[in-house]
Design a protein around this motif. Structure first.
Motif, PDB file in Angstrom:
ATOM      1  N   ASP A 153      -8.534  55.435  -7.319  1.00 51.85           N
ATOM      2  CA  ASP A 153      -7.706  54.260  -8.526  1.00 51.85           C
ATOM      3  C   ASP A 153      -6.561  53.877  -8.504  1.00 51.85           C
ATOM      4  OD1 ASP A 153     -10.315  54.266 -10.067  1.00 51.85           O
ATOM      5  OD2 ASP A 153      -9.938  55.150 -11.226  1.00 51.85           O
ATOM      6  N   MET A 154      -6.282  54.130  -6.778  1.00 50.07           N
ATOM      7  CA  MET A 154      -5.009  53.213  -6.262  1.00 50.07           C
ATOM      8  C   MET A 154      -5.370  52.206  -6.649  1.00 50.07           C
ATOM      9  SD  MET A 154      -2.889  56.208  -3.913  1.00 50.07           S
ATOM     10  CE  MET A 154      -4.292  55.588  -2.518  1.00 50.07           C
ATOM     11  N   ARG A 155      -3.722  51.260  -6.860  1.00 48.00           N
ATOM     12  CA  ARG A 155      -3.559  49.617  -7.167  1.00 48.00           C
ATOM     13  C   ARG A 155      -2.206  49.710  -5.830  1.00 48.00           C
ATOM     14  NH1 ARG A 155      -2.925  48.092 -11.491  1.00 48.00           N
ATOM     15  NH2 ARG A 155      -2.565  49.486 -12.595  1.00 48.00           N
ATOM     16  N   LEU A 156      -2.616  48.477  -5.451  1.00 46.23           N
ATOM     17  CA  LEU A 156      -0.942  47.806  -4.853  1.00 46.23           C
ATOM     18  C   LEU A 156      -0.307  46.373  -5.810  1.00 46.23           C
ATOM     19  CD1 LEU A 156       0.758  46.890  -2.157  1.00 46.23           C
ATOM     20  CD2 LEU A 156      -1.183  45.328  -1.381  1.00 46.23           C
ATOM     21  N   ILE A 157       0.959  46.729  -5.853  1.00 47.50           N
ATOM     22  CA  ILE A 157       1.389  45.797  -7.104  1.00 47.50           C
ATOM     23  C   ILE A 157       2.417  44.597  -6.204  1.00 47.50           C
ATOM     24  CG2 ILE A 157       1.978  45.355  -8.944  1.00 47.50           C
ATOM     25  CD1 ILE A 157      -0.504  46.808  -9.493  1.00 47.50           C
ATOM     26  N   VAL A 158       1.882  43.643  -6.248  1.00 46.39           N
ATOM     27  CA  VAL A 158       2.584  42.624  -4.935  1.00 46.39           C
ATOM     28  C   VAL A 158       3.693  41.793  -6.136  1.00 46.39           C
ATOM     29  CG1 VAL A 158       2.877  41.437  -3.293  1.00 46.39           C
ATOM     30  CG2 VAL A 158       1.771  43.863  -3.546  1.00 46.39           C
ATOM     31  N   TYR A 159       4.865  42.239  -5.509  1.00 48.78           N
ATOM     32  CA  TYR A 159       5.689  40.737  -6.540  1.00 48.78           C
ATOM     33  C   TYR A 159       6.150  39.772  -5.741  1.00 48.78           C
ATOM     34  CZ  TYR A 159       5.889  43.554 -10.471  1.00 48.78           C
ATOM     35  OH  TYR A 159       5.624  44.464 -12.139  1.00 48.78           O
ATOM     36  N   THR A 160       5.850  38.070  -5.804  1.00 48.79           N
ATOM     37  CA  THR A 160       6.176  37.222  -5.208  1.00 48.79           C
ATOM     38  C   THR A 160       7.455  36.345  -6.322  1.00 48.79           C
ATOM     39  OG1 THR A 160       4.058  37.320  -4.103  1.00 48.79           O
ATOM     40  CG2 THR A 160       5.604  35.470  -3.779  1.00 48.79           C
ATOM     41  N   PRO A 161       8.536  36.257  -5.248  1.00 43.80           N
ATOM     42  CA  PRO A 161       9.874  36.073  -5.627  1.00 43.80           C
ATOM     43  C   PRO A 161       9.059  34.045  -6.007  1.00 43.80           C
ATOM     44  CG  PRO A 161      10.843  35.934  -3.647  1.00 43.80           C
ATOM     45  CD  PRO A 161       8.550  37.081  -3.989  1.00 43.80           C
ATOM     46  N   LEU A 162       9.896  33.781  -7.578  1.00 44.40           N
ATOM     47  CA  LEU A 162       9.570  32.440  -7.246  1.00 44.40           C
ATOM     48  C   LEU A 162      11.085  31.345  -7.302  1.00 44.40           C
ATOM     49  CD1 LEU A 162       7.300  32.325 -11.248  1.00 44.40           C
ATOM     50  CD2 LEU A 162       7.149  31.898  -8.596  1.00 44.40           C
ATOM     51  N   ALA A 163      10.637  29.873  -7.377  1.00 43.54           N
ATOM     52  CA  ALA A 163      11.732  29.789  -6.899  1.00 43.54           C
ATOM     53  C   ALA A 163      12.878  29.110  -8.219  1.00 43.54           C
ATOM     54  CB  ALA A 163      11.704  27.972  -6.895  1.00 43.54           C
ATOM     55  N   GLN A 164      12.380  29.534  -9.698  1.00 45.74           N
ATOM     56  CA  GLN A 164      13.019  29.950 -11.021  1.00 45.74           C
ATOM     57  C   GLN A 164      14.129  30.568 -11.346  1.00 45.74           C
ATOM     58  OE1 GLN A 164      10.177  30.590 -14.373  1.00 45.74           O
ATOM     59  NE2 GLN A 164       8.377  30.355 -13.266  1.00 45.74           N
ATOM     60  N   GLU A 165      15.095  30.488 -11.522  1.00 50.63           N
ATOM     61  CA  GLU A 165      16.161  31.275 -11.382  1.00 50.63           C
ATOM     62  C   GLU A 165      17.183  32.052  -9.507  1.00 50.63           C
ATOM     63  OE1 GLU A 165      17.658  31.815 -14.215  1.00 50.63           O
ATOM     64  OE2 GLU A 165      15.842  31.738 -16.020  1.00 50.63           O
TER      65      GLU A 165
END
Length: 291
Positions: A259-271
Motif C-alpha cells: 500500500d505504498m504510494r508516491l506523492i509528487v508536488y509540481t511547483p506552479l507559476a503562482q507566488e
C-alpha cells in the motif's frame, strides 16, 4: 460490422482461467512434488489429479475448473492452487484476477521497503518535492526538494514521521499549511478511507489513540467518520524563509502488492514558486537533501 459471440465475458474469463491453470500445470516437472518419472509417463508436466491432491481439492472439481465450467473457487483454494503450481507473485495475482477474487492482503506486520529503482526515480525529481508513504502514511523516503519545502524528515522518527501526526500535532507543519483546516479535514477523511482495510491493526489503533489525546481537532472530527478519495489537488504553503508557495500534487500507487504510494508536488507559476524552490535547493544543507 459487429461480430456477435455466443459466450459471455464471464465464460471467456472462466476459459482463460482454465487455460492458465493448464499451462502452469504442464510446465511443472513431477519431481517438484516428489513424483518419479516412469518410462510410460506421457503427460507433459503434472497430471490434474496430482495438482488436485497437492492443493487439497477434488480431482473432478479441479477438472471442471480447467474446463472453464461455472465453479467459483474461494480465495483459500486459489492460494492452495498457487502453492501447488509454484506460482510467483505476478502469476498468483493474475490467477486471482481471472477468478474474480481479491488477492489476500499482505500481513500488516510485513516490513515496508522502498526498493532501489523507486529511490532512483525519487531522487531524479530534482525540481519536484516528492516522498513515499507506507500503508499507515509514515514517510519512508523523500528527495531533496521535499526536505527543502516541508522540512527535515530525517530529524523525525516513529510516529512523528507520519503525515497525519505531522498535520495534527506539529506547530511548524500547521503554520506551513495556508489552509490548514481544509487540508487537515481532507487528510483525515482520506486516511480513514484508506485505513479501513486495517481495522483492528495495533499500529493503526495506537496512532489513532495518540492523535485523539494529542489533537482537539482530530478528537472532534474522527468520530464524524467522513471518508474521501482524492488523488490530486493544489496545496498552498507558507514557507518560513521563501514565503508563500503553490504546488499541484498527485498521488501514485506503487504496483508491487503493497500500500505504498508516491506523492509528487509540481511547483506552479503562482507566488513565483519555481524560482523560490530553485533558491531553496541551492542553499539546502547536504545532510538534508534526501533519504
Amino acid at each position: 460490422m459487429m461480430v456477435m459471440t455466443d459466450h459471455s465475458s464471464d465464460e471467456s474469463r472462466r476459459r482463460e482461467l482454465g487455460a492458465f491453470l493448464r499451462s502452469r500445470r504442464e510446465r511443472l516437472s513431477p519431481s517438484v512434488l516428489g513424483i518419479g518419472l516412469g518410462p510410460r509417463r506421457r503427460t507433459p508436466g503434472l497430471r490434474r489429479e496430482e495438482v488436485a491432491m497437492a492443493a487439497g481439492v477434488g480431482t473432478t472439481w479441479y477438472t471442471w475448473l480447467e474446463q472453464g465450467r461455472e465453479v467459483r473457487p474461494s480465495a483459500e483454494v486459489l492460494s492452495a492452487l498457487s502453492q501447488a503450481l509454484r506460482l510467483d507473485a505476478a502469476e498468483k495475482r493474475h490467477l486471482f484476477i481471472l477468478a474474480g477474487r481479491q488477492l489476500p492482503e499482505r500481513p500488516a506486520s510485513a516490513q515496508e521497503k522502498v526498493e532501489g529503482p523507486l529511490l532512483h526515480m525519487l531522487n531524479s525529481l530534482s525540481m519536484q518535492p516528492a516522498y513515499v508513504v507506507g500503508r499507515r502514511w509514515d514517510v519512508l523516503a523523500w528527495n531533496s526538494a521535499a526536505a527543502a519545502v516541508f522540512g527535515d524528515y530525517g530529524a523525525l522518527d516513529g510516529d512523528t514521521r507520519n503525515i497525519v501526526h505531522m498535520v495534527f500535532t506539529s506547530p511548524s507543519h500547521r503554520h506551513l499549511l495556508v489552509d490548514w483546516e481544509e487540508v487537515a479535514r481532507v487528510v483525515l477523511a482520506q486516511f480513514r478511507a484508506e485505513s479501513a482495510k486495517y481495522i483492528g491493526d495495533p499500529d493503526f489503533e495506537r496512532l489513532v489513540a495518540l492523535l485523539m489525546q494529542s489533537s482537539p481537532e482530530f478528537s472532534a472530527w474522527w468520530p464524524q467518520r467522513d471518508v474521501l478519495r482524492r488523488l490530486s489537488g493544489v496545496k498552498h504553503i507558507r514557507h518560513p524563509t521563501a514565503g508563500k508557495m503553490a504546488f499541484e500534487h498527485m498521488s501514485f500507487s506503487i504496483d508491487d502488492g503493497s500500500d505504498m504510494r508516491l506523492i509528487v508536488y509540481t511547483p506552479l507559476a503562482q507566488e513565483n514558486t519555481i524560482a523560490k524552490l530553485a533558491g531553496l535547493l541551492e542553499t539546502a544543507p547536504a545532510h538534508r537533501k534526501s533519504a
